[in-house]
Design a protein around this motif. Sequence first.
Motif, short mmCIF file in Angstrom:
data_model
loop_
_atom_site.label_atom_id
_atom_site.label_comp_id
_atom_site.label_asym_id
_atom_site.label_seq_id
_atom_site.Cartn_x
_atom_site.Cartn_y
_atom_site.Cartn_z
N GLU A 134 -6.79 7.40 8.32
CA GLU A 134 -5.51 7.12 8.96
C GLU A 134 -5.26 5.63 9.13
OE1 GLU A 134 -5.31 11.00 11.90
OE2 GLU A 134 -6.75 9.42 12.38
N VAL A 135 -6.19 4.94 9.76
CA VAL A 135 -5.96 3.54 10.16
C VAL A 135 -5.88 2.61 8.96
CG1 VAL A 135 -6.90 1.59 11.45
CG2 VAL A 135 -7.00 3.90 12.43
N PHE A 136 -6.87 2.64 8.07
CA PHE A 136 -6.85 1.72 6.94
C PHE A 136 -5.67 1.95 6.00
CE2 PHE A 136 -11.75 0.97 7.20
CZ PHE A 136 -11.55 0.05 8.22
N PRO A 137 -5.36 3.21 5.63
CA PRO A 137 -4.18 3.39 4.76
C PRO A 137 -2.90 2.84 5.37
CG PRO A 137 -5.54 5.37 4.74
CD PRO A 137 -6.10 4.47 5.80
N PHE A 138 -2.68 3.08 6.66
CA PHE A 138 -1.45 2.59 7.27
C PHE A 138 -1.50 1.08 7.51
CE2 PHE A 138 0.06 6.93 8.44
CZ PHE A 138 1.33 6.79 7.89
N ALA A 139 -2.68 0.53 7.77
CA ALA A 139 -2.79 -0.93 7.88
C ALA A 139 -2.44 -1.59 6.55
CB ALA A 139 -4.21 -1.31 8.31
N TYR A 140 -2.92 -1.00 5.47
CA TYR A 140 -2.62 -1.51 4.12
C TYR A 140 -1.12 -1.49 3.87
CZ TYR A 140 -3.19 -1.82 -1.01
OH TYR A 140 -3.14 -2.19 -2.34
N ILE A 141 -0.48 -0.37 4.21
CA ILE A 141 0.95 -0.22 3.99
C ILE A 141 1.75 -1.19 4.86
CG2 ILE A 141 2.91 1.35 4.36
CD1 ILE A 141 0.97 3.63 3.44
N CYS A 142 1.41 -1.26 6.14
CA CYS A 142 2.17 -2.14 7.05
C CYS A 142 2.04 -3.61 6.67
CB CYS A 142 1.71 -1.92 8.49
SG CYS A 142 2.28 -0.36 9.20
N GLU A 143 0.84 -4.03 6.30
CA GLU A 143 0.66 -5.43 5.92
C GLU A 143 1.36 -5.73 4.60
OE1 GLU A 143 -3.32 -6.95 6.32
OE2 GLU A 143 -3.59 -6.05 8.30
N LYS A 144 1.34 -4.79 3.66
CA LYS A 144 2.06 -4.99 2.39
C LYS A 144 3.58 -5.00 2.61
CE LYS A 144 -1.40 -4.99 -0.65
NZ LYS A 144 -1.70 -6.13 -1.57
#
Length: 281
Positions: free
Chosen positions: A226-236
């Motif tokens: 959950e956390v890493f996939p959404f962190a990747y998306i939000c930062e991109k």
Amino acid sequence: MQEIISHIQKAVLNIANELKFPDTGYQSTHNATGDTQLKLDVKSDMIITEILSKCKNIKALVSEEKPEALELNTEAKYIVAYDPLDGSSLLDVNFAVGSIFGIYEEKMSAKNLKMAIYSIYSARLELIICTDIPKLYRLNHKNEFEYIKDLKLSQKGKINATGGTQKNWSKTHASFIKSLFDEGYRLRYSGAMVSDIHQILCKGGGLFSYPATTDAPNGKLRAFFEVFPFAYICEKAGGKTSNGINKSLLELEFSKPHSTTPCFFGSSYEIDKLLSFKAEQ
């Protein structure tokens, strides 16, 4: 990567069909972190496992609903970690839910994350695919995912979505959240991470947070699924993330697949304010 995307699209379509006439009852079993499993959690996991197992580019599958990794093709290099049905406890009230996928190269580590995908099952079926900039696709009348737009976060938002039982928040977190409401932020929280962050991304800004609490000092949300996939998306998308201390959730390292962490996702303003607020306490 395209082959993996195609298999995920097929799995998402199958799950969406299952959700049209769902059995919202619970299993007698629990997942690896002790949550009681809904029948649709297990069914969604089975659908993803069956379909993605046929993809020759996938080395292993790691699921929130499985205690251990499912090894597939030793010669392949991609590991897919996924939450098959995020927000499933809200199915009985017909809220939007989704599936989350993180695609890692060779080893599960935030620095090895190469692509993040999530779906949202609601009045429309939408799929967000992110390798560079998160792109929103929507299922059309031809049963195909049609590109709609890129998702970008502005410097500052208006939405405040924060999880955890308030009586278990720290005084610092409670004060920080109050400071955002004092600025005029609007409460938008459903209890489904995929739905709440999707709203922030589509509206162009805001804050989603699930802090450390007295009953969950390491947070509740799972890093790899959950956390890493959404962190990747939000930062991109031009936003920022933090665990409440550091400057990016993607700096974190975990050795156990079901590890959890406090997490904050949002526009630059909200995350900068968070870090400044914490430093002053």
